[in-house]
Write an enzyme that holds these catalytic residues in place. Structure first.
Site, PDB file in Angstrom:
ATOM      1  N   CYS A  71     100.759  14.118  82.387  1.00  0.00           N
ATOM      2  CA  CYS A  71      99.677  13.924  80.685  1.00  0.00           C
ATOM      3  C   CYS A  71      98.951  15.471  81.049  1.00  0.00           C
ATOM      4  CB  CYS A  71      98.542  13.393  81.084  1.00  0.00           C
ATOM      5  SG  CYS A  71      99.518  12.667  79.470  1.00  0.00           S
ATOM      6  N   CYS A  83     106.047  -8.455 104.628  1.00  0.00           N
ATOM      7  CA  CYS A  83     104.324  -8.407 104.257  1.00  0.00           C
ATOM      8  C   CYS A  83     104.998  -9.939 103.875  1.00  0.00           C
ATOM      9  CB  CYS A  83     104.673  -8.106 102.808  1.00  0.00           C
ATOM     10  SG  CYS A  83     104.987  -6.342 102.787  1.00  0.00           S
ATOM     11  N   CYS A  97      93.457  14.366  73.182  1.00  0.00           N
ATOM     12  CA  CYS A  97      94.732  13.345  72.447  1.00  0.00           C
ATOM     13  C   CYS A  97      94.900  11.795  71.999  1.00  0.00           C
ATOM     14  CB  CYS A  97      96.262  13.709  73.347  1.00  0.00           C
ATOM     15  SG  CYS A  97      96.653  15.249  73.624  1.00  0.00           S
ATOM     16  N   HIS A  98      93.841  10.977  73.574  1.00  0.00           N
ATOM     17  CA  HIS A  98      94.286   9.793  73.390  1.00  0.00           C
ATOM     18  C   HIS A  98      92.785   8.998  72.704  1.00  0.00           C
ATOM     19  CE1 HIS A  98      97.487   9.111  76.028  1.00  0.00           C
ATOM     20  NE2 HIS A  98      96.712  10.297  76.466  1.00  0.00           N
ATOM     21  N   CYS A 155     102.851 -13.296 106.426  1.00  0.00           N
ATOM     22  CA  CYS A 155     102.210 -13.097 105.672  1.00  0.00           C
ATOM     23  C   CYS A 155     101.148 -13.751 103.987  1.00  0.00           C
ATOM     24  CB  CYS A 155      99.982 -11.436 105.981  1.00  0.00           C
ATOM     25  SG  CYS A 155     100.993 -11.275 107.965  1.00  0.00           S
ATOM     26  N   HIS A 156     101.614 -13.144 103.420  1.00  0.00           N
ATOM     27  CA  HIS A 156     101.794 -13.405 101.918  1.00  0.00           C
ATOM     28  C   HIS A 156     102.329 -14.312 101.573  1.00  0.00           C
ATOM     29  CE1 HIS A 156      99.105  -9.993 102.322  1.00  0.00           C
ATOM     30  NE2 HIS A 156      99.201  -9.157 102.717  1.00  0.00           N
ATOM     31  N   CYS A 196      98.231  -2.088 105.959  1.00  0.00           N
ATOM     32  CA  CYS A 196      99.087  -2.834 106.121  1.00  0.00           C
ATOM     33  C   CYS A 196     100.283  -3.198 106.671  1.00  0.00           C
ATOM     34  CB  CYS A 196      99.833  -4.197 104.716  1.00  0.00           C
ATOM     35  SG  CYS A 196      98.361  -5.313 104.209  1.00  0.00           S
ATOM     36  N   ARG A 245      95.649   1.177 100.739  1.00  0.00           N
ATOM     37  CA  ARG A 245      95.961  -0.609 100.785  1.00  0.00           C
ATOM     38  C   ARG A 245      97.037  -0.498 101.700  1.00  0.00           C
ATOM     39  NH1 ARG A 245      93.363  -4.423 103.153  1.00  0.00           N
ATOM     40  NH2 ARG A 245      94.648  -4.209 104.655  1.00  0.00           N
TER      41      ARG A 245
HETATM   42  C1  HEC Z   1      99.980  -9.482 109.881  1.00  0.00           C
HETATM   43  C2  HEC Z   1      99.655  -9.468 108.647  1.00  0.00           C
HETATM   44  C3  HEC Z   1      99.747  -8.647 106.472  1.00  0.00           C
HETATM   45  C4  HEC Z   1     100.675  -8.092 107.036  1.00  0.00           C
HETATM   46  C5  HEC Z   1     102.271  -8.467 107.076  1.00  0.00           C
HETATM   47  C6  HEC Z   1     100.712  -7.352 105.306  1.00  0.00           C
HETATM   48  N1  HEC Z   1      99.548  -7.537 105.329  1.00  0.00           N
HETATM   49 FE1  HEC Z   1      99.097  -7.295 103.582  1.00  0.00          FE
HETATM   50  N2  HEC Z   1      97.195  -7.986 104.263  1.00  0.00           N
HETATM   51  C7  HEC Z   1      96.909  -8.859 105.047  1.00  0.00           C
HETATM   52  C8  HEC Z   1      95.146  -8.980 105.378  1.00  0.00           C
HETATM   53  C9  HEC Z   1      94.615  -9.942 106.632  1.00  0.00           C
HETATM   54  C10 HEC Z   1      94.755  -8.806 104.213  1.00  0.00           C
HETATM   55  C11 HEC Z   1      93.208  -8.438 103.712  1.00  0.00           C
HETATM   56  C12 HEC Z   1      92.441  -7.120 104.106  1.00  0.00           C
HETATM   57  C13 HEC Z   1      91.081  -7.603 103.513  1.00  0.00           C
HETATM   58  O1  HEC Z   1      90.814  -7.974 103.386  1.00  0.00           O
HETATM   59  O2  HEC Z   1      89.903  -7.516 105.431  1.00  0.00           O
HETATM   60  C14 HEC Z   1      95.925  -8.200 103.387  1.00  0.00           C
HETATM   61  C15 HEC Z   1      96.194  -7.279 101.946  1.00  0.00           C
HETATM   62  C16 HEC Z   1      96.496  -7.125 101.448  1.00  0.00           C
HETATM   63  C17 HEC Z   1      96.510  -6.408  99.895  1.00  0.00           C
HETATM   64  C18 HEC Z   1      95.122  -6.743  98.735  1.00  0.00           C
HETATM   65  C19 HEC Z   1      95.472  -7.902  97.731  1.00  0.00           C
HETATM   66  C20 HEC Z   1      93.789  -7.732  97.220  1.00  0.00           C
HETATM   67  O3  HEC Z   1      93.412  -8.881  97.444  1.00  0.00           O
HETATM   68  O4  HEC Z   1      93.138  -6.183  97.163  1.00  0.00           O
HETATM   69  C21 HEC Z   1      97.880  -6.020  99.920  1.00  0.00           C
HETATM   70  C22 HEC Z   1      97.814  -5.432  97.405  1.00  0.00           C
HETATM   71  C23 HEC Z   1      98.528  -5.937 100.368  1.00  0.00           C
HETATM   72  N3  HEC Z   1      98.407  -6.800 101.672  1.00  0.00           N
HETATM   73  C24 HEC Z   1     100.262  -6.134 100.397  1.00  0.00           C
HETATM   74  C25 HEC Z   1     100.691  -5.935 101.776  1.00  0.00           C
HETATM   75  C26 HEC Z   1     102.386  -5.404 101.254  1.00  0.00           C
HETATM   76  C27 HEC Z   1     103.085  -4.719 100.809  1.00  0.00           C
HETATM   77  C28 HEC Z   1     102.676  -5.843 103.267  1.00  0.00           C
HETATM   78  C29 HEC Z   1     104.011  -5.251 103.683  1.00  0.00           C
HETATM   79  C30 HEC Z   1     104.595  -3.444 103.283  1.00  0.00           C
HETATM   80  C31 HEC Z   1     101.888  -6.243 103.305  1.00  0.00           C
HETATM   81  N4  HEC Z   1     100.534  -6.538 102.571  1.00  0.00           N
HETATM   82  C32 HEC Z   1     101.621  -6.636 105.565  1.00  0.00           C
HETATM   83  C33 HEC Z   1      97.907  -9.249 106.119  1.00  0.00           C
HETATM   84  C34 HEC Z   1      99.064  -8.293 106.298  1.00  0.00           C
HETATM   85  C1  HEC Z   2      98.115  17.336  74.347  1.00  0.00           C
HETATM   86  C2  HEC Z   2      98.054  15.607  74.364  1.00  0.00           C
HETATM   87  C3  HEC Z   2      97.386  14.585  76.334  1.00  0.00           C
HETATM   88  C4  HEC Z   2      96.463  15.023  77.379  1.00  0.00           C
HETATM   89  C5  HEC Z   2      95.695  16.795  76.503  1.00  0.00           C
HETATM   90  C6  HEC Z   2      96.520  13.981  77.555  1.00  0.00           C
HETATM   91  N1  HEC Z   2      97.428  12.793  77.153  1.00  0.00           N
HETATM   92 FE1  HEC Z   2      97.898  11.330  78.014  1.00  0.00          FE
HETATM   93  N2  HEC Z   2     100.225  11.552  76.594  1.00  0.00           N
HETATM   94  C7  HEC Z   2      99.777  11.766  75.698  1.00  0.00           C
HETATM   95  C8  HEC Z   2     100.885  11.330  74.538  1.00  0.00           C
HETATM   96  C9  HEC Z   2     101.798  12.223  73.505  1.00  0.00           C
HETATM   97  C10 HEC Z   2     101.446  10.359  76.109  1.00  0.00           C
HETATM   98  C11 HEC Z   2     102.759   9.446  75.200  1.00  0.00           C
HETATM   99  C12 HEC Z   2     104.312  10.132  76.511  1.00  0.00           C
HETATM  100  C13 HEC Z   2     104.575  10.777  76.917  1.00  0.00           C
HETATM  101  O1  HEC Z   2     104.341  12.263  77.251  1.00  0.00           O
HETATM  102  O2  HEC Z   2     106.168  10.839  76.056  1.00  0.00           O
HETATM  103  C14 HEC Z   2     100.880  10.381  76.401  1.00  0.00           C
HETATM  104  C15 HEC Z   2     100.655   8.606  77.769  1.00  0.00           C
HETATM  105  C16 HEC Z   2      99.602   9.176  78.671  1.00  0.00           C
HETATM  106  C17 HEC Z   2     100.000   7.457  78.759  1.00  0.00           C
HETATM  107  C18 HEC Z   2     100.421   6.605  79.388  1.00  0.00           C
HETATM  108  C19 HEC Z   2     100.526   5.563  78.536  1.00  0.00           C
HETATM  109  C20 HEC Z   2     101.479   4.455  78.068  1.00  0.00           C
HETATM  110  O3  HEC Z   2     101.237   3.747  77.225  1.00  0.00           O
HETATM  111  O4  HEC Z   2     102.570   4.743  78.412  1.00  0.00           O
HETATM  112  C21 HEC Z   2      98.612   7.302  79.704  1.00  0.00           C
HETATM  113  C22 HEC Z   2      98.252   6.288  80.689  1.00  0.00           C
HETATM  114  C23 HEC Z   2      97.286   8.940  79.904  1.00  0.00           C
HETATM  115  N3  HEC Z   2      98.491   9.117  78.887  1.00  0.00           N
HETATM  116  C24 HEC Z   2      97.018   9.375  80.421  1.00  0.00           C
HETATM  117  C25 HEC Z   2      96.173  10.876  79.636  1.00  0.00           C
HETATM  118  C26 HEC Z   2      95.158  11.076  80.606  1.00  0.00           C
HETATM  119  C27 HEC Z   2      94.013  10.150  81.412  1.00  0.00           C
HETATM  120  C28 HEC Z   2      95.231  12.052  80.581  1.00  0.00           C
HETATM  121  C29 HEC Z   2      93.844  13.176  81.142  1.00  0.00           C
HETATM  122  C30 HEC Z   2      93.847  13.867  82.309  1.00  0.00           C
HETATM  123  C31 HEC Z   2      95.411  12.575  79.510  1.00  0.00           C
HETATM  124  N4  HEC Z   2      96.457  11.548  79.240  1.00  0.00           N
HETATM  125  C32 HEC Z   2      95.928  13.948  78.465  1.00  0.00           C
HETATM  126  C33 HEC Z   2      99.633  12.823  75.696  1.00  0.00           C
HETATM  127  C34 HEC Z   2      98.657  13.967  76.018  1.00  0.00           C
END
Ligand code: HEC
Ligand code: HEC
Ligand code: HEC
Lengths: 154, 255
Positions: free
Chosen positions: B108, B171, B73-74, B174-175, B216, B212
């Protein structure tokens, strides 16, 4: 104010149910705050500085070094989001240390330092994990051990 | 003494930076060691590319009773999936609430391929998600401008700002307020969802944003949500708008 009251009530309710919900060693005791200190040891216990020294470094239990640095091993694994604990025994009395560990939020409601000796009132929005529900982070004995140890940091 | 502590406390809390101004927005990439940065930047050393390559194969494998592949499809994902991940979560007409990319892929599978949905955090769903999100690599995050998403985004924000778990940290504590400082041995990033699914050295595998967030939540001793929960999708919606303008990095590498 109203919210505070509700919170207090919830805490009290939680506190009364705790005796049955937790291991016998972990018990909450009443304590008296005078000024910015709790002058008397919790439950009349005496602390052991050596145990406190080991506890302060246990990042999964006391959590202290996640936030605080101090005169402990592995400085690169110590946090920088709280005051350095070096010399804290000279800055604060035993009673002041005790209150800060028991409940820092009594001095600063916005503090990020966890409350170690109260039960957090749980709700669907607080989501205390099951393992930690209805219990304080540390026991009275553990807090006395920490106070005894922190007193030696001069 | 008490007065001093209180004054210091007030000074400290008013130091809190609250929302991050756009000029200071930085990906988690910027807080990593040069070695980990190099591992991510060089596609031949980035372990997440193994998942992407696997996803390329899955893309054209026929599945389910409909015996159709995603490609049936895609067609060419490089064209049809370009920019999609950068604007997810999107409003889902069927459930009338936001849906994340993994949820959309599963939709899908169920409705178009007539195949059973893949489990959250299963290697297959992560692999397909990584492949689809990779098609947005380098593109700026541009949240969908659909007013129907607003209330869910606000719900995500509320979770972000709420003190959670036994440790009573939000969150935002910290963030928003303490990024750049160290929690134990880790630098606190700003918490932007730029690189997911990503390879985390600690996991030794690719994992989702929900994994992730789970970390947290467990860290503050809060009960995590079930994988796939609507709360996670709402939080992602908020995180994506908070990260608007930052570049997509899938598959990123994190410590
Ligand atoms: C006490 C501190 C703390 C709190 C509270 C916390 N985090 Fe984190 N968070 C961290 C630290 C530290 C990392 C990085 C860890 C590492 O990479 O080792 C992290 C990583 C992340 C990342 C990944 C960022 C990346 O670059 O991929 C996300 C997204 C995130 N936190 C969201 C949240 C959210 C949403 C909440 C609340 C539900 C939350 N965190 C609460 C400390 C915190
Ligand atoms: C038979 C057709 C068909 C197949 C097979 C299919 N898709 Fe789709 N897909 C669609 C159609 C149609 C849409 C448009 C949204 C809707 O369903 O209304 C869509 C939407 C999507 C979107 C959202 C695109 C947007 O712009 O929001 C994603 C991501 C996606 N498909 C991924 C997949 C992946 C990964 C697979 C295989 C695992 C898959 N599709 C298999 C028909 C298909
Ligand atoms: C999540 C972060 C965090 C954790 C974990 C934490 N603290 Fe704190 N602590 C702080 C902050 C921030 C302050 C500064 C005061 C404030 O917040 O108002 C502080 C202040 C203190 C003070 C007063 C220091 C001074 O110089 O006035 C002491 C003593 C203290 N903490 C001891 C501890 C001990 C012992 C532990 C572990 C049992 C601990 N803290 C765990 C964040 C933390």
């Amino acid at each position: 104010m109203k919210r505070r009251l509700i919170w207090l009530l919830l805490t009290l309710c939680a506190a009364t149910s705790i005796a049955s919900a937790i291991t016998p060693v972990t018990r909450l005791h009443a304590y008296k705050v005078e000024g910015d200190a709790i002058a008397h040891p919790l439950a009349g216990l005496s602390g052991d500085a050596a145990r406190g020294a080991s506890l302060v470094q246990q990042r999964h239990k006391s959590l202290c070094v996640l936030c605080h640095a101090g005169p402990f091993p592995d400085p690169h694994l110590q946090g920088t989001i709280a005051p350095d604990l070096t010399g804290v025994g000279a800055r604060l009395s035993a009673g002041q240390l005790r209150l800060r560990i028991v409940n820092m939020k009594r001095l600063n409601p916005d503090s990020i330092m966890p409350v170690y000796f109260e039960i957090i009132a749980d709700s669907q929005e607080v989501r205390v994990a099951e393992t930690w529900r209805d219990r304080p982070i540390l026991t009275a004995q553990e807090i006395e051990d920490l106070v005894a140890y922190l007193q030696t940091l001069r | 003494m008490l007065r001093f502590v209180l004054l210091a406390a007030v000074a400290f809390s008013s130091m809190a930076r609250a929302e991050i101004p756009s000029k200071d927005k930085r990906s988690g990439f910027d807080f990593m060691s040069p070695q980990t940065q190099a591992m991510q930047s060089d596609e031949t050393s980035n372990p997440g590319m193994l998942w992407v390559l696997d996803g390329e194969r899955m893309w054209s494998e026929s599945q389910g009773k409909a015996e159709k592949s995603c490609a049936s499809c895609h067609e060419d994902a490089a064209k049809t999936m370009r920019g999609v991940a950068a604007r997810y979560p999107a409003f889902d007409e069927q459930t009338k609430r936001p849906i994340d990319l993994a949820g959309r892929i599963n939709r899908c599978r169920e409705t178009r391929q007539d195949a059973p949905p893949l489990a959250r955090e299963s290697n297959e769903l992560l692999t397909l998600s990584a492949y689809v999100a990779y098609q947005s690599h380098g593109m700026p995050i541009t949240p969908a401008a659909d007013r129907r998403l607003d209330k869910y985004r606000e719900n995500g924000r509320a979770w972000f700002e709420r003190r959670l778990g036994q440790l009573q940290l939000s969150c935002a504590s910290c963030h928003d307020d303490r990024w750049g400082a160290r929690l134990g041995g880790s630098v606190i990033p700003q918490g932007h969802p730029t690189g997911y699914p990503l390879y985390r050295l600690e996991w030794q595998a690719v994992g989702s944003l929900q994994r992730r967030l789970r970390g947290c939540l467990v860290g503050v001793r809060a009960e995590p949500f079930e994988y796939g929960a609507s709360e996670y999708v709402d939080i992602e919606l908020f995180l994506m708008s908070r990260a608007a303008g930052l570049k997509m990095e899938t598959p990123a590498v994190r410590p």
